[in-house]
Design a protein around this motif. Sequence first.
Motif, mmCIF file in Angstrom:
data_model
loop_
_atom_site.group_PDB
_atom_site.id
_atom_site.type_symbol
_atom_site.label_atom_id
_atom_site.label_comp_id
_atom_site.label_asym_id
_atom_site.label_seq_id
_atom_site.Cartn_x
_atom_site.Cartn_y
_atom_site.Cartn_z
ATOM 1 N N GLU A 88 67.837 52.514 45.323
ATOM 2 C CA GLU A 88 66.951 52.146 44.218
ATOM 3 C C GLU A 88 67.338 50.766 43.709
ATOM 4 O O GLU A 88 68.502 50.517 43.412
ATOM 5 C CB GLU A 88 67.071 53.175 43.093
ATOM 6 N N ALA A 90 68.176 47.674 41.407
ATOM 7 C CA ALA A 90 68.750 47.665 40.063
ATOM 8 C C ALA A 90 69.177 46.254 39.715
ATOM 9 O O ALA A 90 69.321 45.390 40.577
ATOM 10 C CB ALA A 90 69.938 48.620 39.981
ATOM 11 N N HIS A 117 60.630 51.255 38.491
ATOM 12 C CA HIS A 117 62.043 51.164 38.865
ATOM 13 C C HIS A 117 62.869 51.022 37.583
ATOM 14 O O HIS A 117 63.181 49.912 37.147
ATOM 15 C CB HIS A 117 62.279 49.975 39.788
ATOM 16 N N ARG A 119 65.867 51.172 36.750
ATOM 17 C CA ARG A 119 67.161 50.490 36.746
ATOM 18 C C ARG A 119 67.007 48.965 36.759
ATOM 19 O O ARG A 119 67.988 48.239 36.725
ATOM 20 C CB ARG A 119 67.994 50.944 37.952
ATOM 21 N N ILE A 120 65.774 48.498 36.788
ATOM 22 C CA ILE A 120 65.476 47.060 36.736
ATOM 23 C C ILE A 120 65.304 46.630 35.288
ATOM 24 O O ILE A 120 64.627 47.292 34.500
ATOM 25 C CB ILE A 120 64.190 46.718 37.518
ATOM 26 N N ARG A 279 65.832 43.565 44.779
ATOM 27 C CA ARG A 279 65.013 43.704 43.576
ATOM 28 C C ARG A 279 64.004 42.556 43.481
ATOM 29 O O ARG A 279 62.870 42.752 43.040
ATOM 30 C CB ARG A 279 65.892 43.747 42.326
#
Length: 291
Positions: A88, A90, A117, A119-120, A279
């Motif tokens: 994922e 981040a 997302h 964790r972004i 990302r």
Amino acid sequence: MPLEDLRLFAAVARHLSFVEAARRLGVPTSTLSRRVAHLEETLGARLLQRNSRRVGLTDEGERLLERAGPLLDELASVLDRTVDREEEPAGRLRVTAPVLTGSQRIAPALFAFAAKHPRITVELTLTNAVVPLVEEGYDLAFRMAPILDAELVARRIASVPFAVAASPRFVREVLQGRTRLDRDTLATVPAVVSRPGGTWQLRRKDGSLDELRPNERHTVNDPRVAIAAAVEGLGVVCAPLDAFTQQGDKLVRLTVVGRTVEPRELFAVYPSRRLLPRRVRLALDWVREHC
């Protein structure tokens, strides 16, 4: 032949500077010089001409960069994707974009990406200034063409329709009710501009481009304020069509005889194809699809 020597040579060749390449790679200049010299010895050919003031490519150096450069970029991309796997994404995503297009197109797409997302973390700066990406630590920028910095990678995102408009009062009192103007008339009526000294791009029917210099009556560096000034009847304004739609009947769209207002191309730009974080790559693909 060590692949690392080839990569270091490509960095120096692209920047034509040992100092700049060393700064971007984070290695000592002496190391770069030594490794490039080793590569030249291995190949038996001089790749760079250098003195105390400048660095230039020899014919052999130009051929090597032309052939090996794209392969190095592709290899780096493959390795990046291998390291990323399916984790994922981040981390912080620092982005800059133009004020108007950024607020209307880029921001909704970016924050939808962030919602997908969690964790972004998005840090979006809206400015019409050309921000130095490397020096200011930005991952990604969105800019209208033309892209003048040859050191940046530019990827087309979308074509943004533009139009010319004025308030109903301006149409009534200054244009005498006309919403269809010839090119010379448009050049003489008062205009509100957000780029002093700039031109409006018009496309003739034969496909050729006509650059019209508006009669700058008022100047403001924020296109949203320029549109607000046009709503008050201070002049005609050229801006993205989306912005006029939001104004409803406060602005009247104008047409130009024999010409259409040229759309502007929106690009994503970033410092290098190499080591582009996952990302950033995913955000770029998302914005391109949803912008």
